[in-house]
Design a protein around this motif. Structure first.
Motif, short mmCIF file in Angstrom:
data_model
loop_
_atom_site.label_atom_id
_atom_site.label_comp_id
_atom_site.label_asym_id
_atom_site.label_seq_id
_atom_site.Cartn_x
_atom_site.Cartn_y
_atom_site.Cartn_z
N ALA A 205 1.01 -1.15 0.07
CA ALA A 205 -0.09 -0.22 -0.05
C ALA A 205 0.94 1.08 0.02
CB ALA A 205 -0.96 -0.05 1.46
N ALA A 206 1.80 1.50 0.83
CA ALA A 206 3.04 2.77 0.56
C ALA A 206 3.32 2.74 -0.99
CB ALA A 206 3.54 2.05 2.17
N SER A 207 3.75 1.50 -1.24
CA SER A 207 4.20 1.90 -2.59
C SER A 207 3.10 2.62 -2.91
CB SER A 207 5.07 0.14 -3.08
OG SER A 207 6.31 0.21 -2.26
N ARG A 208 2.31 1.66 -3.31
CA ARG A 208 1.61 2.68 -3.85
C ARG A 208 0.97 3.75 -3.88
NH1 ARG A 208 -1.14 -2.98 -3.37
NH2 ARG A 208 -2.90 -1.11 -1.82
N ALA A 209 0.78 3.93 -3.26
CA ALA A 209 0.80 6.08 -2.21
C ALA A 209 1.99 6.90 -2.86
CB ALA A 209 0.61 5.78 -1.09
N ALA A 210 2.91 5.67 -3.20
CA ALA A 210 4.51 6.68 -3.45
C ALA A 210 4.51 7.08 -4.79
CB ALA A 210 5.99 5.97 -3.30
N ILE A 211 3.21 6.12 -5.37
CA ILE A 211 2.94 6.20 -7.16
C ILE A 211 2.41 7.18 -7.15
CG2 ILE A 211 2.38 4.78 -9.71
CD1 ILE A 211 3.78 2.67 -7.88
N GLU A 212 1.29 7.02 -6.25
CA GLU A 212 0.43 8.27 -6.58
C GLU A 212 0.34 9.06 -6.53
OE1 GLU A 212 -3.05 6.16 -4.72
OE2 GLU A 212 -3.67 4.54 -5.89
#
Ligand code: ARG
Length: 287
Positions: A205-212
């Motif tokens: 989840a944290a990586s998806r947020a970083a991408i977003e």
């Protein structure tokens, strides 16, 4: 009668466009001989040699239309050396040679190092104990001034920070959580103009947020599992042409709407080893 103007004009030199350079390695000894990712399970000895060669030649021809293809000599006994994305990470004149997690691929390291040195790259020092699998895991964004670095599967969790120290550019670590997508380039592909083709469930989840946080919504091309399993993210982007193993008609349309030309080039034999178009290439001219 006056001569056509052009006859008196000195021939105009061709527009000085710097052609990209792309490293490939012929599949002379390619096969599946060990299992280091889930795609290789039950595939030992099952690749069709002549089909593999034909598929690789097709990809090479596609790349050669848009870039200068450089070749590194394949070595017998190193069946995965064909995946030059794992030679290392290249930025300008610096090459960070991979430090493979799997013993089986470690003998590739000195061969790729020798290639980079022979081509005049400055080979950066990398800590021996830290796994890092080059452009399989480290991808330069084409919009933001950042490098994405996958970790948690092949490259060590400390790899993004170590890479950032060497290249002096912001490196954002992305934690991979699905073993089928064990290298970042199997589930993520930065495209020209700041687009990002990716399969969100491959990340925590944290990586998806970083991408977003970095890639604006309208530039994110999130794909579904079926396209991810076709290795649609494992694509080579050259001048707007996006070469990939396969993609659904819907994904092809989305890419077209974003201004890209998807080109399908079947790579079934390499999929058996867990790789496709992008894995078989390494861009050598990156600024
Ligand atoms: N069999 C190879 C391995 O597991 C495949 C590498 C694919 N390369 C890539 N950049 N994803 O190491």
């Amino acid at each position: 009668m006056t001569q056509p103007h052009s006859m008196f004009e000195p021939a105009r030199p061709p527009r000085e466009e710097k052609r990209q350079r792309v490293l490939m390695c012929a599949p002379d000894d390619f096969d599946v001989r060990y299992v280091i990712n889930p795609w290789m399970e039950h595939q030992i000895g099952r690749t069709a040699r002549s089909l593999a060669r034909e598929q690789w030649q097709n990809l090479r021809a596609l790349v050669a239309e848009r870039a200068e293809v450089e070749l590194v000599t394949p070595a017998a006994g190193l069946p995965d050396m064909v995946f030059t994305a794992n030679a290392g990470f290249v930025l300008r004149n610096v090459a960070v040679v991979s430090r493979f997690r799997a013993e089986q691929r470690r003998p590739e390291e000195p061969l790729f190092r020798a290639f980079f040195e022979a081509r005049g790259f400055a080979v950066a020092a990398w800590p021996d104990e830290l796994a890092f699998e080059g452009a399989g895991d480290a991808l330069i964004d084409r919009g933001a001034d950042v490098v994405w670095c996958g970790h948690g599967m092949r490259s060590a969790d400390e790899a993004p920070a170590a890479l950032e120290r060497i290249i002096g550019r912001r490196v954002i670590g992305l934690r991979l959580v699905d073993p089928r997508f064990y290298h970042l380039d199997t589930c993520c592909c930065p495209l020209a103009g700041g687009y990002l083709l990716y399969y969100p469930p491959a990340f925590d989840a944290a990586s998806r947020a970083a991408i977003e946080a970095v890639v604006p919504r309208e530039k994110r091309i999130a794909i579904d599992e079926a396209d991810a399993m076709r290795f649609a993210c494992n694509a080579v982007d050259l001048d707007g042409c996006v070469a990939m193993n396969d993609a659904s008609p819907q994904l092809q349309k989305r890419l077209g709407d974003a201004g890209f030309v998807p080109v399908l080039t079947p790579l079934s034999e390499f999929m058996k080893a867990g790789g496709a178009a992008k894995c078989l290439t390494l861009k050598l001219s990156e600024d």
